[in-house]
Design a protein around this motif. Structure first.
Motif, PDB file in Angstrom:
ATOM      1  N   VAL A  13       3.317  14.388   8.647  1.00 61.80           N
ATOM      2  CA  VAL A  13       4.375  15.307   8.235  1.00 61.80           C
ATOM      3  C   VAL A  13       3.711  16.554   7.661  1.00 61.80           C
ATOM      4  O   VAL A  13       2.586  16.497   7.148  1.00 61.80           O
ATOM      5  N   PRO A  14       4.385  17.716   7.737  1.00 59.80           N
ATOM      6  CA  PRO A  14       3.730  18.962   7.330  1.00 59.80           C
ATOM      7  C   PRO A  14       3.609  19.170   5.830  1.00 59.80           C
ATOM      8  O   PRO A  14       2.715  19.876   5.369  1.00 59.80           O
ATOM      9  N   THR A  15       4.512  18.575   5.043  1.00 58.81           N
ATOM     10  CA  THR A  15       4.490  18.777   3.591  1.00 58.81           C
ATOM     11  C   THR A  15       4.630  17.442   2.884  1.00 58.81           C
ATOM     12  O   THR A  15       5.110  16.448   3.466  1.00 58.81           O
ATOM     13  N   LEU A  16       4.241  17.404   1.638  1.00 63.04           N
ATOM     14  CA  LEU A  16       4.265  16.169   0.857  1.00 63.04           C
ATOM     15  C   LEU A  16       5.711  15.794   0.521  1.00 63.04           C
ATOM     16  O   LEU A  16       6.416  16.554  -0.150  1.00 63.04           O
ATOM     17  N   PRO A  17       6.192  14.636   0.979  1.00 62.94           N
ATOM     18  CA  PRO A  17       7.567  14.223   0.670  1.00 62.94           C
ATOM     19  C   PRO A  17       7.747  13.967  -0.822  1.00 62.94           C
ATOM     20  O   PRO A  17       6.818  13.546  -1.519  1.00 62.94           O
ATOM     21  N   VAL A 159       4.184  12.917  -8.126  1.00 66.91           N
ATOM     22  CA  VAL A 159       3.942  13.808  -7.005  1.00 66.91           C
ATOM     23  C   VAL A 159       2.978  14.929  -7.382  1.00 66.91           C
ATOM     24  O   VAL A 159       2.216  15.415  -6.532  1.00 66.91           O
ATOM     25  N   ALA A 160       2.980  15.336  -8.655  1.00 65.01           N
ATOM     26  CA  ALA A 160       2.056  16.388  -9.084  1.00 65.01           C
ATOM     27  C   ALA A 160       0.613  15.905  -8.983  1.00 65.01           C
ATOM     28  O   ALA A 160      -0.279  16.653  -8.555  1.00 65.01           O
ATOM     29  N   LEU A 161       0.373  14.659  -9.388  1.00 64.51           N
ATOM     30  CA  LEU A 161      -0.975  14.099  -9.265  1.00 64.51           C
ATOM     31  C   LEU A 161      -1.358  13.950  -7.795  1.00 64.51           C
ATOM     32  O   LEU A 161      -2.500  14.251  -7.405  1.00 64.51           O
ATOM     33  N   GLY A 173     -14.255  14.227   0.613  1.00 65.01           N
ATOM     34  CA  GLY A 173     -13.974  13.390   1.768  1.00 65.01           C
ATOM     35  C   GLY A 173     -12.587  12.795   1.785  1.00 65.01           C
ATOM     36  O   GLY A 173     -12.310  11.882   2.574  1.00 65.01           O
ATOM     37  N   ILE A 174     -11.687  13.308   0.936  1.00 65.28           N
ATOM     38  CA  ILE A 174     -10.300  12.876   0.953  1.00 65.28           C
ATOM     39  C   ILE A 174      -9.560  13.774   1.932  1.00 65.28           C
ATOM     40  O   ILE A 174      -9.420  14.972   1.709  1.00 65.28           O
ATOM     41  N   GLU A 175      -9.087  13.205   3.038  1.00 64.85           N
ATOM     42  CA  GLU A 175      -8.515  14.031   4.095  1.00 64.85           C
ATOM     43  C   GLU A 175      -7.023  14.261   3.959  1.00 64.85           C
ATOM     44  O   GLU A 175      -6.429  14.991   4.755  1.00 64.85           O
ATOM     45  N   GLY A 176      -6.405  13.677   2.952  1.00 62.99           N
ATOM     46  CA  GLY A 176      -4.978  13.897   2.762  1.00 62.99           C
ATOM     47  C   GLY A 176      -4.374  12.848   1.857  1.00 62.99           C
ATOM     48  O   GLY A 176      -5.073  12.212   1.062  1.00 62.99           O
ATOM     49  N   VAL A 177      -3.061  12.664   1.977  1.00 64.15           N
ATOM     50  CA  VAL A 177      -2.319  11.723   1.140  1.00 64.15           C
ATOM     51  C   VAL A 177      -1.384  10.913   2.021  1.00 64.15           C
ATOM     52  O   VAL A 177      -0.750  11.449   2.932  1.00 64.15           O
ATOM     53  N   VAL A 178      -1.310   9.600   1.764  1.00 69.01           N
ATOM     54  CA  VAL A 178      -0.381   8.706   2.452  1.00 69.01           C
ATOM     55  C   VAL A 178       0.764   8.389   1.498  1.00 69.01           C
ATOM     56  O   VAL A 178       0.546   8.153   0.310  1.00 69.01           O
ATOM     57  N   VAL A 179       1.988   8.388   2.027  1.00 66.86           N
ATOM     58  CA  VAL A 179       3.187   8.158   1.219  1.00 66.86           C
ATOM     59  C   VAL A 179       3.882   6.897   1.707  1.00 66.86           C
ATOM     60  O   VAL A 179       4.132   6.737   2.914  1.00 66.86           O
ATOM     61  N   LYS A 180       4.209   5.997   0.767  1.00 63.76           N
ATOM     62  CA  LYS A 180       4.847   4.729   1.111  1.00 63.76           C
ATOM     63  C   LYS A 180       6.090   4.524   0.246  1.00 63.76           C
ATOM     64  O   LYS A 180       6.117   4.930  -0.925  1.00 63.76           O
ATOM     65  N   SER A 190       4.638  -0.063  13.455  1.00 69.38           N
ATOM     66  CA  SER A 190       5.573   1.024  13.177  1.00 69.38           C
ATOM     67  C   SER A 190       4.878   2.117  12.368  1.00 69.38           C
ATOM     68  O   SER A 190       3.950   1.856  11.602  1.00 69.38           O
ATOM     69  N   ARG A 191       5.327   3.341  12.549  1.00 66.53           N
ATOM     70  CA  ARG A 191       4.814   4.455  11.744  1.00 66.53           C
ATOM     71  C   ARG A 191       5.725   4.629  10.531  1.00 66.53           C
ATOM     72  O   ARG A 191       6.409   5.633  10.369  1.00 66.53           O
ATOM     73  N   GLN A 192       5.701   3.597   9.683  1.00 69.51           N
ATOM     74  CA  GLN A 192       6.613   3.550   8.552  1.00 69.51           C
ATOM     75  C   GLN A 192       6.123   4.401   7.375  1.00 69.51           C
ATOM     76  O   GLN A 192       6.914   4.752   6.502  1.00 69.51           O
ATOM     77  N   TRP A 193       4.832   4.699   7.334  1.00 69.03           N
ATOM     78  CA  TRP A 193       4.297   5.529   6.266  1.00 69.03           C
ATOM     79  C   TRP A 193       4.286   6.989   6.703  1.00 69.03           C
ATOM     80  O   TRP A 193       4.402   7.296   7.877  1.00 69.03           O
ATOM     81  N   LYS A 194       4.135   7.877   5.756  1.00 70.22           N
ATOM     82  CA  LYS A 194       3.970   9.295   6.044  1.00 70.22           C
ATOM     83  C   LYS A 194       2.583   9.724   5.577  1.00 70.22           C
ATOM     84  O   LYS A 194       2.040   9.164   4.629  1.00 70.22           O
ATOM     85  N   LYS A 195       2.028  10.723   6.263  1.00 67.06           N
ATOM     86  CA  LYS A 195       0.725  11.228   5.833  1.00 67.06           C
ATOM     87  C   LYS A 195       0.710  12.744   5.945  1.00 67.06           C
ATOM     88  O   LYS A 195       1.248  13.323   6.885  1.00 67.06           O
ATOM     89  N   VAL A 196       0.122  13.352   4.952  1.00 66.66           N
ATOM     90  CA  VAL A 196      -0.083  14.796   4.943  1.00 66.66           C
ATOM     91  C   VAL A 196      -1.580  15.023   4.999  1.00 66.66           C
ATOM     92  O   VAL A 196      -2.330  14.508   4.160  1.00 66.66           O
ATOM     93  N   ARG A 197      -2.024  15.770   6.012  1.00 63.43           N
ATOM     94  CA  ARG A 197      -3.447  15.986   6.194  1.00 63.43           C
ATOM     95  C   ARG A 197      -3.751  17.475   6.140  1.00 63.43           C
ATOM     96  O   ARG A 197      -2.873  18.318   6.300  1.00 63.43           O
TER      97      ARG A 197
END
Length: 290
Positions: A13-17, A159-161, A173-180, A190-197
């Motif tokens: 996804v393009p932005t952090l949910p 979400v701020a953290l 080396g942290i390429e983004g955030v995964v949201v569950k 299933s692509r049940q999680w979201k990721k922002v890279r």
């Protein structure tokens, strides 16, 4: 649970949910691994279901501390100069067992755990909510005194953290955030999680190449819509990296894309990142090997 397990995936996804019951985890740039503690040993499985225990033997030995019946989902990562180095993890993943032992002496692997699929007392916990699985995972790691090289990835509802992780930890080396979703069960496939890279990319499998095996010119990749497309002309470093991985390829045969471009098709477990904006075109842009 039957080997191999089908793992849960994430949708880019393009932005952090933001919202209620959302949990954020930093996405380490490593190699997806499922750790199985069997009755007698430990087995390690890739996302595609391939057994790669022989090249991650240092992690398999560390996993022997768990009781039989534990199955974990996580990321195999390698640190070089204090940061997560994807190239080092990929080199390990695609090496021979003998070479893997040499690489492990130079840069030992770490296992960043982010989910618990099976528990030695509770059995299959994939039907539990994420928050309940996470609490049991932390209890398991603490109860068996686990520390490096096996540790749980951090998690937060702040979400701020999470945004700070995304913006400040890229150099480590942290390429983004995964949201569950906290109430969600674990649904393999299933692509049940979201990721922002940090880059808008898509991971796709390699199904072939053009040119000689020792110096491939283009990669043939299978896109999310099922089409096979050729990549741009590979740079020399990228071609050299791919050539090493093609040594494990099997069943070479001639094939053509829907557009009529010829390539050598083969069976090999290689993923590459391609720029998402190029997947609509006949030629896609590969950014790196996964």
């Amino acid at each position: 649970m039957d080997w191999p397990v089908t793992v849960a995936l994430a949708q880019a996804v393009p932005t952090l949910p933001e919202g209620k019951d959302l949990h954020y985890e930093p996405k380490l740039d490593g190699h997806r691994l499922v750790m199985w503690r069997t009755q007698d040993s430990v087995r390690l499985q890739t996302r595609s279901g391939r057994d790669v225990t022989a090249v991650w033997m240092d992690l398999a030995l560390a996993g022997m501390q768990f009781p039989p019946g534990v199955v974990l989902d996580g990321e195999g990562v390698v640190y070089v100069d204090g940061r997560v180095d994807f190239s080092a993890a990929q080199s390990r993943a695609n090496s021979s067992p003998a070479r893997a032992r040499q690489l492990a002496e130079l840069h030992p692997a770490h296992y960043a755990v982010f989910d618990l699929l099976h528990h030695h007392e509770h059995g299959d916990v994939r039907g539990w909510a994420y928050t309940r699985r996470r609490a049991l995972l932390e209890h398991l790691l603490e109860g068996y005194g686990m520390g490096p090289p096996i540790q749980a990835v951090p998690t937060t509802m702040d979400v701020a953290l999470a945004r700070t992780w995304y913006e400040a930890l890229r150099g480590q080396g942290i390429e983004g955030v995964v949201v569950k979703v906290g109430s969600a069960t674990y649904r393999g496939g299933s692509r049940q999680w979201k990721k922002v890279r940090h880059a808008e990319t898509v991971d796709v499998p390699v199904v072939g190449y053009t040119g000689p095996t020792a110096r491939p010119r283009h990669l043939a990749v299978r896109l999310p819509d099922g089409r096979v497309a050729l990549s741009q002309t590979l740079t020399a470093p990228l071609a050299a990296h791919v050539a090493q991985l093609l040594t494990n390829a099997s069943s070479p045969r001639r094939a053509r894309t829907r557009g009529g471009d010829a390539y050598t098709a083969m069976d090999v477990d290689i993923l590459v990142e391609v720029l998402a904006g190029t997947t609509r075109h006949a030629v896609v842009t590969v950014t790196r090997v996964k």
